[in-house]
Design an enzyme around this catalytic site. Sequence first.
Site, PDB file in Angstrom:
ATOM      1  N   ASP A   1      -7.465   3.028   9.833  1.00  0.00           N
ATOM      2  CA  ASP A   1      -6.720   2.449   8.382  1.00  0.00           C
ATOM      3  C   ASP A   1      -8.235   3.023   7.332  1.00  0.00           C
ATOM      4  O   ASP A   1      -9.252   2.454   7.700  1.00  0.00           O
ATOM      5  CB  ASP A   1      -6.677   0.901   8.532  1.00  0.00           C
ATOM      6  CG  ASP A   1      -5.398   0.794   7.916  1.00  0.00           C
ATOM      7  OD1 ASP A   1      -5.007   1.442   6.760  1.00  0.00           O
ATOM      8  OD2 ASP A   1      -4.949  -0.402   8.089  1.00  0.00           O
TER       9      ASP A   1
ATOM     10  N   ARG B   1      -9.535  -9.451   9.211  1.00  0.00           N
ATOM     11  CA  ARG B   1      -9.514 -10.345   8.341  1.00  0.00           C
ATOM     12  C   ARG B   1     -10.286 -11.564   8.564  1.00  0.00           C
ATOM     13  O   ARG B   1      -9.849 -12.744   8.122  1.00  0.00           O
ATOM     14  CB  ARG B   1      -8.029 -10.672   7.997  1.00  0.00           C
ATOM     15  CG  ARG B   1      -6.770  -9.615   7.693  1.00  0.00           C
ATOM     16  CD  ARG B   1      -5.608  -9.926   7.060  1.00  0.00           C
ATOM     17  NE  ARG B   1      -5.052  -8.872   6.839  1.00  0.00           N
ATOM     18  CZ  ARG B   1      -4.049  -8.460   7.647  1.00  0.00           C
ATOM     19  NH1 ARG B   1      -3.286  -9.240   8.701  1.00  0.00           N
ATOM     20  NH2 ARG B   1      -3.205  -6.945   7.340  1.00  0.00           N
TER      21      ARG B   1
ATOM     22  N   CYS C   1      -3.769 -18.485  12.731  1.00  0.00           N
ATOM     23  CA  CYS C   1      -3.353 -17.798  14.147  1.00  0.00           C
ATOM     24  C   CYS C   1      -3.504 -18.738  15.158  1.00  0.00           C
ATOM     25  O   CYS C   1      -4.217 -19.885  14.814  1.00  0.00           O
ATOM     26  CB  CYS C   1      -4.462 -16.608  14.241  1.00  0.00           C
ATOM     27  SG  CYS C   1      -4.470 -15.411  13.222  1.00  0.00           S
TER      28      CYS C   1
ATOM     29  N   CYS D   1      -9.669 -13.860  16.944  1.00  0.00           N
ATOM     30  CA  CYS D   1     -10.190 -12.893  17.687  1.00  0.00           C
ATOM     31  C   CYS D   1     -11.652 -12.635  16.916  1.00  0.00           C
ATOM     32  O   CYS D   1     -11.739 -12.447  15.632  1.00  0.00           O
ATOM     33  CB  CYS D   1      -9.088 -11.691  17.918  1.00  0.00           C
ATOM     34  SG  CYS D   1      -7.734 -11.924  18.044  1.00  0.00           S
TER      35      CYS D   1
ATOM     36  N   CYS E   1     -11.731  -9.774  14.348  1.00  0.00           N
ATOM     37  CA  CYS E   1     -10.637  -9.507  13.482  1.00  0.00           C
ATOM     38  C   CYS E   1     -11.049  -8.710  12.030  1.00  0.00           C
ATOM     39  O   CYS E   1     -11.955  -9.024  11.487  1.00  0.00           O
ATOM     40  CB  CYS E   1     -10.091 -10.924  12.975  1.00  0.00           C
ATOM     41  SG  CYS E   1      -8.849 -10.961  11.990  1.00  0.00           S
TER      42      CYS E   1
ATOM     43  N   ASP F   1     -11.745  -1.426  12.286  1.00  0.00           N
ATOM     44  CA  ASP F   1     -11.872  -1.515  10.769  1.00  0.00           C
ATOM     45  C   ASP F   1     -13.342  -1.928  10.917  1.00  0.00           C
ATOM     46  O   ASP F   1     -13.865  -2.848  11.340  1.00  0.00           O
ATOM     47  CB  ASP F   1     -11.138  -2.679   9.828  1.00  0.00           C
ATOM     48  CG  ASP F   1      -9.607  -2.075  10.092  1.00  0.00           C
ATOM     49  OD1 ASP F   1      -9.365  -0.569   9.863  1.00  0.00           O
ATOM     50  OD2 ASP F   1      -8.916  -2.811  10.070  1.00  0.00           O
TER      51      ASP F   1
ATOM     52  N   LYS G   1      -3.207   4.650   6.626  1.00  0.00           N
ATOM     53  CA  LYS G   1      -3.594   5.054   7.962  1.00  0.00           C
ATOM     54  C   LYS G   1      -3.569   6.568   8.148  1.00  0.00           C
ATOM     55  O   LYS G   1      -2.713   7.302   7.337  1.00  0.00           O
ATOM     56  CB  LYS G   1      -2.661   4.502   8.962  1.00  0.00           C
ATOM     57  CG  LYS G   1      -2.806   2.841   8.988  1.00  0.00           C
ATOM     58  CD  LYS G   1      -1.799   2.478  10.310  1.00  0.00           C
ATOM     59  CE  LYS G   1      -1.621   0.740  10.159  1.00  0.00           C
ATOM     60  NZ  LYS G   1      -1.243   0.259   8.979  1.00  0.00           N
TER      61      LYS G   1
ATOM     62  N   ARG H   1       0.781  -1.275   0.067  1.00  0.00           N
ATOM     63  CA  ARG H   1       0.101   0.118   0.053  1.00  0.00           C
ATOM     64  C   ARG H   1       0.905   1.408  -0.005  1.00  0.00           C
ATOM     65  O   ARG H   1       0.573   2.374  -0.655  1.00  0.00           O
ATOM     66  CB  ARG H   1      -0.999  -0.091   1.319  1.00  0.00           C
ATOM     67  CG  ARG H   1      -1.652   1.278   1.312  1.00  0.00           C
ATOM     68  CD  ARG H   1      -2.591   1.039   2.649  1.00  0.00           C
ATOM     69  NE  ARG H   1      -3.240   0.083   2.659  1.00  0.00           N
ATOM     70  CZ  ARG H   1      -3.720  -0.563   3.736  1.00  0.00           C
ATOM     71  NH1 ARG H   1      -3.445  -0.392   4.998  1.00  0.00           N
ATOM     72  NH2 ARG H   1      -4.474  -1.531   3.595  1.00  0.00           N
ATOM     73  N   TYR H   2       2.035   1.323   0.987  1.00  0.00           N
ATOM     74  CA  TYR H   2       2.824   2.413   0.831  1.00  0.00           C
ATOM     75  C   TYR H   2       3.815   2.189  -0.282  1.00  0.00           C
ATOM     76  O   TYR H   2       4.364   1.076  -0.121  1.00  0.00           O
ATOM     77  CB  TYR H   2       3.372   2.459   2.167  1.00  0.00           C
ATOM     78  CG  TYR H   2       2.223   2.823   3.300  1.00  0.00           C
ATOM     79  CD1 TYR H   2       1.573   4.239   3.372  1.00  0.00           C
ATOM     80  CD2 TYR H   2       1.875   1.928   4.381  1.00  0.00           C
ATOM     81  CE1 TYR H   2       0.448   4.272   4.232  1.00  0.00           C
ATOM     82  CE2 TYR H   2       0.969   2.262   5.227  1.00  0.00           C
ATOM     83  CZ  TYR H   2       0.320   3.250   5.140  1.00  0.00           C
ATOM     84  OH  TYR H   2      -0.674   3.635   6.030  1.00  0.00           O
TER      85      TYR H   2
ATOM     86  N   ARG I   1       6.944   0.295   1.923  1.00  0.00           N
ATOM     87  CA  ARG I   1       6.846  -0.691   2.860  1.00  0.00           C
ATOM     88  C   ARG I   1       5.930  -1.485   2.681  1.00  0.00           C
ATOM     89  O   ARG I   1       4.828  -1.158   2.141  1.00  0.00           O
ATOM     90  CB  ARG I   1       6.689  -0.422   4.691  1.00  0.00           C
ATOM     91  CG  ARG I   1       5.721   0.701   4.731  1.00  0.00           C
ATOM     92  CD  ARG I   1       6.030   1.594   6.030  1.00  0.00           C
ATOM     93  NE  ARG I   1       5.033   2.272   6.525  1.00  0.00           N
ATOM     94  CZ  ARG I   1       4.678   3.700   6.040  1.00  0.00           C
ATOM     95  NH1 ARG I   1       5.263   4.002   5.017  1.00  0.00           N
ATOM     96  NH2 ARG I   1       3.933   4.166   6.810  1.00  0.00           N
TER      97      ARG I   1
HETATM   98  C1  LIG Z   1      -0.043  -0.610   8.697  1.00  0.00           C
HETATM   99  C2  LIG Z   1       0.509  -1.135   7.361  1.00  0.00           C
HETATM  100  C3  LIG Z   1       1.690  -0.962   7.299  1.00  0.00           C
HETATM  101  C4  LIG Z   1       2.871  -0.263   8.150  1.00  0.00           C
HETATM  102  O1  LIG Z   1       2.657   1.134   8.613  1.00  0.00           O
HETATM  103  P1  LIG Z   1       3.180   1.681   9.746  1.00  0.00           P
HETATM  104  O2  LIG Z   1       2.673   3.055   9.806  1.00  0.00           O
HETATM  105  O3  LIG Z   1       4.709   2.001   9.218  1.00  0.00           O
HETATM  106  O4  LIG Z   1       3.265   0.923  11.148  1.00  0.00           O
HETATM  107  C5  LIG Z   1       2.375  -1.072   5.969  1.00  0.00           C
HETATM  108  N1  LIG Z   1       1.474  -1.750   5.007  1.00  0.00           N
HETATM  109  C6  LIG Z   1       0.142  -1.970   5.306  1.00  0.00           C
HETATM  110  C7  LIG Z   1      -0.676  -2.327   4.326  1.00  0.00           C
HETATM  111  C8  LIG Z   1      -0.352  -1.421   6.286  1.00  0.00           C
HETATM  112  O5  LIG Z   1      -1.865  -1.759   6.785  1.00  0.00           O
HETATM  113  S1  SF4 Z   2      -6.784 -10.131  15.014  1.00  0.00           S
HETATM  114 FE1  SF4 Z   2      -7.024 -11.610  13.539  1.00  0.00          FE
HETATM  115  S2  SF4 Z   2      -5.318 -11.859  12.408  1.00  0.00           S
HETATM  116 FE2  SF4 Z   2      -4.721 -10.959  14.470  1.00  0.00          FE
HETATM  117  S3  SF4 Z   2      -4.372 -12.748  15.775  1.00  0.00           S
HETATM  118 FE3  SF4 Z   2      -6.554 -12.299  16.004  1.00  0.00          FE
HETATM  119  S4  SF4 Z   2      -7.459 -13.625  14.380  1.00  0.00           S
HETATM  120 FE4  SF4 Z   2      -5.330 -13.561  14.150  1.00  0.00          FE
END
Ligand SMILES: *Cc1c(COP(=O)(O)O)cnc(C)c1O
Ligand code: SF4
Length: 346
Positions: free
Chosen positions: A308, A112, A103, A107, A110, A271, A315, A90-91, A94
């Site tokens: 996010d 995802r 996992c 949770c 979650c 989210d 973010k 996304r960025y 990184r």
């Molecule tokens: C949160 C996130 C990161 C890391 O972001 P930081 O602000 O540097 O912690 C990188 N990629 C994605 C897709 C993210 O959601």
């Molecule tokens: S928040 Fe989602 S991805 Fe993270 S540990 Fe819990 S179930 Fe797994």
Amino acid sequence: MDDWQLGLKARPVDPVALAAAFDLDPVETKEVTTAYPALLTPYLHRLLQTASEALRRQFLPDPLELCPDSLPVDPLDEQRLAPVPAVVHRYPNRALLLATNSCAAYCRFCTRKRRVGRRENRLTFGEILDGIAYIAATPQINEVVISGGDPLTLSDSLLGEILQRLQKIEHVTLLRISTRTPAVLPERITPSLAALLGRFHPLYLTTHFNHPEELTLEAREACRLLADSGVVLANQTVLLKGVNDDAATLATLFTKLLHCRIRPYYLHQMDPVHGTGHFRVPVETGLQLMAELRQTISGLAMPHYVIDTPGGLGKVALLHDSILSLGPVVRLQTASGQVVDYPNAQ
Ligand SMILES: *Cc1c(COP(=O)(O)O)cnc(C)c1O
Ligand code: SF4
């Protein structure tokens, strides 16, 4: 087999047994877990027997998950941002490497939810290698966040293999691991794992603690091993209704984290994901909590409060000046000046 691997093997999944152990309605529990599987570690199973509602709520299935809501299943548009199945990019500088979809425990809130723990979404070693190849071929990426699922459910040897391959890429200068295991499977943090991670400095590891009760003796010992091996620790907390949406709980959590040598990094506005509406806290409440914390705890204990943004635009820090308007729809301005709408909790 190590103790922690036995712990993963012994995880209870049967909804009827789960309902009986925690005094839940068996029919409802079965319905909920058919849509969204439940999974606890033996450690959590013990902890939840005597834990407060704040902990139980995070891990035990709740019929409220099946309430109709208009929330999306992939609010962050991660599918669109995946150039290959194991990478979310996304960025520019990184990227996330999704090393596994497994996992230790699930949770209920979650993000995802749609993919975690689903067999059909399991990543192959080949897909991880394709992910690493994508990163190797993309010179702007200088930081890789190894995420999932939970990457510490992988064996030491596979994790070591992934770290080594990433470390060999010249433009990747920083590695980060994102994990919930210290909170849900603390025995996973063995001295040999801590020693392995210690070989990849500078290595950052973000833990995920949401409530001070999660910082048990075992969890604190896991964090001590990591900190002693020189891994730099930071924590992400998700703001959750009925779990940590009050200033006293957050103040205790963030202060205790500092005592464990973990710097509170992010407080995440949840989210807006399908099936998690009962956990949502309005942004106004989050801002109010942050303002109260600013008065009462160390600045070192203050995380960034972030959303996010929907649609995968990255973010956004929630400060008064990034909010253009509040109401049923919160209008936000991203760092690059884009205007985005966030559907608020009512
Ligand atoms: C949160 C996130 C990161 C890391 O972001 P930081 O602000 O540097 O912690 C990188 N990629 C994605 C897709 C993210 O959601
Ligand atoms: S928040 Fe989602 S991805 Fe993270 S540990 Fe819990 S179930 Fe797994």
